[in-house]
Design a protein around this motif. Structure first.
Motif, PDB file in Angstrom:
ATOM      1  N   VAL A  22      74.449  70.926  21.411  1.00 53.03           N
ATOM      2  CA  VAL A  22      74.188  72.353  21.237  1.00 53.03           C
ATOM      3  C   VAL A  22      75.491  73.107  21.495  1.00 53.03           C
ATOM      4  N   PRO A  23      75.607  74.358  21.025  1.00 59.05           N
ATOM      5  CA  PRO A  23      76.824  75.126  21.293  1.00 59.05           C
ATOM      6  C   PRO A  23      77.043  75.323  22.795  1.00 59.05           C
ATOM      7  N   VAL A  24      78.300  75.366  23.182  1.00 60.99           N
ATOM      8  CA  VAL A  24      78.678  75.536  24.590  1.00 60.99           C
ATOM      9  C   VAL A  24      79.584  76.751  24.718  1.00 60.99           C
ATOM     10  N   ILE A  25      79.221  77.660  25.605  1.00 59.81           N
ATOM     11  CA  ILE A  25      80.037  78.826  25.954  1.00 59.81           C
ATOM     12  C   ILE A  25      80.566  78.604  27.366  1.00 59.81           C
ATOM     13  N   VAL A  26      81.871  78.572  27.503  1.00 61.40           N
ATOM     14  CA  VAL A  26      82.488  78.341  28.810  1.00 61.40           C
ATOM     15  C   VAL A  26      83.024  79.662  29.341  1.00 61.40           C
ATOM     16  N   GLY A  86      66.847  86.139  21.517  1.00 60.95           N
ATOM     17  CA  GLY A  86      65.885  85.127  21.105  1.00 60.95           C
ATOM     18  C   GLY A  86      66.341  83.701  21.278  1.00 60.95           C
ATOM     19  N   ARG A  87      67.467  83.486  21.919  1.00 61.23           N
ATOM     20  CA  ARG A  87      67.950  82.130  22.132  1.00 61.23           C
ATOM     21  C   ARG A  87      67.372  81.571  23.433  1.00 61.23           C
ATOM     22  N   ARG A  88      67.550  80.259  23.628  1.00 58.48           N
ATOM     23  CA  ARG A  88      67.005  79.572  24.794  1.00 58.48           C
ATOM     24  C   ARG A  88      68.153  78.894  25.555  1.00 58.48           C
ATOM     25  N   LEU A 135      69.633  69.139  29.142  1.00 57.28           N
ATOM     26  CA  LEU A 135      69.063  69.011  27.797  1.00 57.28           C
ATOM     27  C   LEU A 135      67.931  67.982  27.774  1.00 57.28           C
ATOM     28  N   ALA A 136      68.076  66.905  28.553  1.00 57.93           N
ATOM     29  CA  ALA A 136      67.014  65.909  28.609  1.00 57.93           C
ATOM     30  C   ALA A 136      65.756  66.475  29.265  1.00 57.93           C
ATOM     31  N   ALA A 137      65.959  67.316  30.278  1.00 49.70           N
ATOM     32  CA  ALA A 137      64.815  67.897  30.983  1.00 49.70           C
ATOM     33  C   ALA A 137      64.210  69.073  30.234  1.00 49.70           C
ATOM     34  N   VAL A 144      66.287  73.877  24.925  1.00 49.29           N
ATOM     35  CA  VAL A 144      67.546  74.605  25.109  1.00 49.29           C
ATOM     36  C   VAL A 144      68.390  74.497  23.838  1.00 49.29           C
ATOM     37  N   ASP A 145      68.918  75.654  23.378  1.00 50.42           N
ATOM     38  CA  ASP A 145      69.722  75.648  22.154  1.00 50.42           C
ATOM     39  C   ASP A 145      71.139  76.175  22.357  1.00 50.42           C
ATOM     40  N   VAL A 146      71.527  76.493  23.588  1.00 43.97           N
ATOM     41  CA  VAL A 146      72.897  76.889  23.883  1.00 43.97           C
ATOM     42  C   VAL A 146      73.110  76.716  25.383  1.00 43.97           C
ATOM     43  N   ILE A 147      74.293  76.254  25.760  1.00 40.59           N
ATOM     44  CA  ILE A 147      74.622  76.060  27.173  1.00 40.59           C
ATOM     45  C   ILE A 147      75.758  76.994  27.542  1.00 40.59           C
ATOM     46  N   VAL A 148      75.606  77.657  28.685  1.00 36.52           N
ATOM     47  CA  VAL A 148      76.660  78.490  29.244  1.00 36.52           C
ATOM     48  C   VAL A 148      77.179  77.783  30.487  1.00 36.52           C
ATOM     49  N   CYS A 149      78.466  77.488  30.495  1.00 38.17           N
ATOM     50  CA  CYS A 149      79.090  76.755  31.591  1.00 38.17           C
ATOM     51  C   CYS A 149      79.820  77.736  32.497  1.00 38.17           C
ATOM     52  N   ASP A 150      79.366  77.829  33.727  1.00 40.24           N
ATOM     53  CA  ASP A 150      79.978  78.713  34.720  1.00 40.24           C
ATOM     54  C   ASP A 150      81.175  78.013  35.347  1.00 40.24           C
ATOM     55  N   ASP A 151      82.368  78.591  35.174  1.00 46.86           N
ATOM     56  CA  ASP A 151      83.612  78.057  35.722  1.00 46.86           C
ATOM     57  C   ASP A 151      83.933  76.686  35.129  1.00 46.86           C
ATOM     58  N   GLY A 152      84.232  76.655  33.836  1.00 49.49           N
ATOM     59  CA  GLY A 152      84.526  75.380  33.199  1.00 49.49           C
ATOM     60  C   GLY A 152      85.764  75.377  32.330  1.00 49.49           C
ATOM     61  N   LEU A 153      86.614  76.404  32.402  1.00 45.38           N
ATOM     62  CA  LEU A 153      87.781  76.444  31.527  1.00 45.38           C
ATOM     63  C   LEU A 153      88.686  75.237  31.731  1.00 45.38           C
TER      64      LEU A 153
END
Length: 341
Positions: free
Chosen positions: A57-61, A87-89, A145-147, A151-160
């Motif tokens: 899925v797309p990842v926003i860091v 409307g995203r999850r 994602l397994a659980a 989920v269709d997009v992940i936001v990563c907090d502090d991952g640059l």
């Protein structure tokens, strides 16, 4: 006048990072070594000698280039709220800095902050979306994602700087410190190049603090809720002005407690300030035992570790973090392009 504790060693070091004084010059040779190692590692990823991994899925860091809190977690929660409204999850992955274990874990509202981290627990409570913590963000992403296959997009907090995780959008957050004195750790605050690429730049400040174009975010304190009401998700916040003229102890175990104190004082409150180390552990007792006032104001980051405290004087002050609408429009545009590339 408010009472202010003596600056901590952390505050002294961060103050030194804002100028090129004697301490910074003495540490500069070590900064050269740090920068060489960090930039060499980045080049190994670019050359393919170290492998990146992509999630389905797309990842926003979301991250920053300086040590210390710049506003990554409020930015992450604001982005998640926007994605939900569209409307995203979304789900969130985070390292869970400051927790007592390194194992992968899914965060629930009943989680212990010592096991999952105070910021991931706060994000789970505030956003209501799935949250996973782990030093390996790729593994954390796969776990969430397994659980939660919806989920269709992940936001990563502090991952640059977690370069093994492929990302579709990078959001770089600066606060009023900008790039500090412009030097790498330990002579300055930089843990990455201030000129590193990013898709979007957001300033957690009243004005841009670097030459890079970007958007501003406004910060406002929402009001205060008794700890029990905050923990149950109910109640109407009491305006901060209602505490004017009363003895108030303000407590903040965050990266920059002075921001919290100044905002309370701007609401007309006379404070006794009690700054604590970032990610302060309250297991050793309440740091205001013996204080005889009747109002203790804390941040939400502190509140997640105080939910079992029986002190009725504790009130929780929530922060509203509001990026400029243009930031969200740019985020939508970049995400749409990435999805169709």
């Amino acid at each position: 006048m408010s009472k202010t504790a003596a600056p901590s060693w952390q505050a002294r070091v961060e103050a030194a990072w804002l100028r090129r004084g004697p301490l910074a010059w003495a540490l500069l040779p070590l900064s050269g070594l740090y920068a060489t190692l960090a930039l060499s590692r980045a080049w190994l990823f670019r050359l393919g000698l170290l492998r990146r991994e992509r999630l389905p899925v797309p990842v926003i860091v979301v991250g920053n280039v300086i040590a210390g809190g710049a506003g990554k977690t409020p930015t992450t929660m604001a982005i998640v709220a926007h994605l939900l409204a569209r409307g995203r999850r979304p789900a969130i992955v985070s390292r869970g800095y400051g927790r007592q274990s390194d194992h992968l874990a899914l965060v629930t509202p009943a989680s212990d902050a010592r096991e999952v981290g105070d910021e991931p627990l706060l994000m789970a409570l505030r956003t209501g979306v799935p949250v996973a913590v782990g030093a390996d963000r790729v593994a954390a992403g796969r776990t969430v994602l397994a659980a939660h296959p919806e989920v269709d997009v992940i936001v990563c907090d502090d991952g640059l700087q977690h370069l093994r995780l492929c990302r579709d959008i990078e959001v770089l957050v600066f606060d009023e410190r900008g790039a500090g004195n412009g030097w790498w750790l330990p002579a300055g605050p930089l843990r990455d190049s201030a000129r590193r690429r990013a898709d979007l730049v957001l300033y957690n400040a009243s004005a841009p603090s670097t030459p890079r174009p970007g958007w501003l975010a406004q910060r406002a304190l929402r009001g205060a809720l008794p700890l029990a009401a905050w923990g149950s998700g109910g109640g109407t916040p009491r305006p901060l002005e209602a505490f004017a003229g009363r003895p108030v102890l303000a407590v903040a175990g965050v990266a920059h407690p002075e921001r919290f104190f100044r905002m309370l004082e701007a609401a007309g409150l006379r404070l006794e300030r009690r700054p604590l180390p970032d990610h302060h552990d309250y297991q050793q007792g309440l740091p205001w035992d013996g204080w005889d006032g009747d109002v203790v104001l804390v941040t939400e980051k502190d509140a997640v570790k105080l939910r079992s405290a029986g002190d009725p004087r504790i009130w929780v002050v929530a922060l509203d973090f509001m990026p400029d609408p243009g930031f969200y429009a740019a985020l939508d545009s970049v995400l749409s392009r990435r999805l169709h590339d």
